[in-house]
Design a protein around this motif. Structure first.
Motif, PDB file in Angstrom:
ATOM      1  N   ILE A  24       0.861  -1.181   0.000  1.00 28.29           N
ATOM      2  CA  ILE A  24       0.000   0.000   0.000  1.00 28.29           C
ATOM      3  C   ILE A  24       0.898   1.232   0.000  1.00 28.29           C
ATOM      4  O   ILE A  24       1.823   1.332   0.813  1.00 28.29           O
ATOM      5  N   LEU A  25       0.626   2.156  -0.905  1.00 27.68           N
ATOM      6  CA  LEU A  25       1.378   3.408  -0.964  1.00 27.68           C
ATOM      7  C   LEU A  25       0.612   4.480  -0.200  1.00 27.68           C
ATOM      8  O   LEU A  25      -0.543   4.773  -0.508  1.00 27.68           O
ATOM      9  N   MET A  58       4.982   9.125  -7.350  1.00 17.88           N
ATOM     10  CA  MET A  58       5.169   8.613  -8.706  1.00 17.88           C
ATOM     11  C   MET A  58       6.450   7.794  -8.803  1.00 17.88           C
ATOM     12  O   MET A  58       6.490   6.751  -9.470  1.00 17.88           O
ATOM     13  N   ALA A  59       7.502   8.252  -8.128  1.00 21.31           N
ATOM     14  CA  ALA A  59       8.757   7.502  -8.134  1.00 21.31           C
ATOM     15  C   ALA A  59       8.591   6.166  -7.418  1.00 21.31           C
ATOM     16  O   ALA A  59       9.111   5.134  -7.859  1.00 21.31           O
ATOM     17  N   ALA A  60       7.856   6.168  -6.299  1.00 21.10           N
ATOM     18  CA  ALA A  60       7.646   4.934  -5.542  1.00 21.10           C
ATOM     19  C   ALA A  60       6.855   3.914  -6.352  1.00 21.10           C
ATOM     20  O   ALA A  60       7.101   2.705  -6.270  1.00 21.10           O
ATOM     21  N   LEU A  61       5.909   4.379  -7.147  1.00 17.29           N
ATOM     22  CA  LEU A  61       5.110   3.475  -7.972  1.00 17.29           C
ATOM     23  C   LEU A  61       5.953   2.784  -9.040  1.00 17.29           C
ATOM     24  O   LEU A  61       5.600   1.694  -9.504  1.00 17.29           O
ATOM     25  N   GLU A  62       7.037   3.401  -9.436  1.00 20.13           N
ATOM     26  CA  GLU A  62       7.935   2.776 -10.404  1.00 20.13           C
ATOM     27  C   GLU A  62       8.828   1.729  -9.746  1.00 20.13           C
ATOM     28  O   GLU A  62       9.297   0.803 -10.405  1.00 20.13           O
ATOM     29  N   VAL A  69      -3.358   2.832  -3.403  1.00 25.38           N
ATOM     30  CA  VAL A  69      -2.764   4.122  -3.060  1.00 25.38           C
ATOM     31  C   VAL A  69      -3.739   4.886  -2.171  1.00 25.38           C
ATOM     32  O   VAL A  69      -4.902   5.091  -2.543  1.00 25.38           O
ATOM     33  N   LEU A  70      -3.272   5.293  -0.992  1.00 29.14           N
ATOM     34  CA  LEU A  70      -4.032   6.179  -0.106  1.00 29.14           C
ATOM     35  C   LEU A  70      -3.408   7.557  -0.248  1.00 29.14           C
ATOM     36  O   LEU A  70      -2.262   7.772   0.160  1.00 29.14           O
ATOM     37  N   LEU A  71      -4.150   8.484  -0.827  1.00 24.17           N
ATOM     38  CA  LEU A  71      -3.573   9.735  -1.315  1.00 24.17           C
ATOM     39  C   LEU A  71      -4.223  10.960  -0.680  1.00 24.17           C
ATOM     40  O   LEU A  71      -5.437  11.165  -0.801  1.00 24.17           O
ATOM     41  N   ASP A  72      -3.400  11.766  -0.022  1.00 27.00           N
ATOM     42  CA  ASP A  72      -3.882  13.028   0.537  1.00 27.00           C
ATOM     43  C   ASP A  72      -4.235  13.984  -0.603  1.00 27.00           C
ATOM     44  O   ASP A  72      -3.525  14.051  -1.611  1.00 27.00           O
TER      45      ASP A  72
END
Length: 203
Positions: A24-25, A58-62, A69-72
């Motif tokens: 989970i990101l 975006m870098a972590a997804l690569e 993805v839990l995104l603020d």
């Protein structure tokens, strides 16, 4: 936790199949919020990757295999909407579900949801969120990811089996055309293999 140039990844010991699960990101520019998310989700036994900005996300997804993805929403620079848009425009990440986390109590819920869904976001949670609700939602998306991955594996296995069956048919036809005692014996062996293959395919 280990710190890197694009965030950090939880190093809590993972057992069994969980060690190979997608993670989970967590994306939030506030360190306290990331720590709170990690504490709530630690019990799910999947890698937790943290990022402090849209660029880091975006870098972590690569670099990582991500199931959710839990995104603020409100972040300086690249905000949640732009980050979600970029996630959905990349071939590698377009199918990764994104859930918005928002602390903006003033924004109309309907308007925020509409903007999020238009960007490709699948859900959103308002801060402060209920830990049980967050864990439950995360568990659902993780289960969907595992089932989707397993279905893809089964489809690949079926393709390989079908290809093997086609190759057997070609060999059997060639042997039958050649004739001869040895060819007949080999043809019987091939037929036996074909029967075994049918058994594997559930025919």
């Amino acid at each position: 936790m280990s710190t890197g140039p694009t965030g950090r990844t939880s190093t809590a010991p993972l057992s069994g199949a969980a060690a190979h699960d997608a993670g989970i990101l967590l994306v939030d520019d506030m360190e306290d919020n990331l720590v709170a998310l990690e504490a709530v989700l630690a019990g799910l036994q999947v890698p937790l990757v943290s990022a402090r900005s849209g660029e880091e996300a975006m870098a972590a997804l690569e670099r990582h295999d991500i199931a959710l993805v839990l995104l603020d929403v409100a972040m300086p620079g690249m905000d949640g909407f732009e980050t979600a848009r970029r996630i959905k425009h990349r071939e590698r990440t377009r199918d990764v579900p994104v859930v918005f986390l928002t602390g903006d109590q003033q924004a109309p819920a309907g308007k925020l949801a509409f903007r999020g869904y238009a960007t490709g976001v699948v859900d959103y949670l308002a801060k402060p969120f209920d830990p049980w609700v967050l864990r439950t939602k995360a568990t659902v998306f993780l289960d969907l990811h595992r089932k989707s991955r397993r279905l893809h594996q089964l489809e690949e296995e079926r393709y390989r089996l079908d290809d093997f069956a086609r190759r057997l048919e070609v060999v059997e036809s060639t042997l039958a055309a050649d004739g001869g005692t040895d060819a007949a014996r080999l043809a019987r062996d091939v037929a036996s293999l074909a029967d075994a293959l049918d058994g594997l395919r559930g025919v």
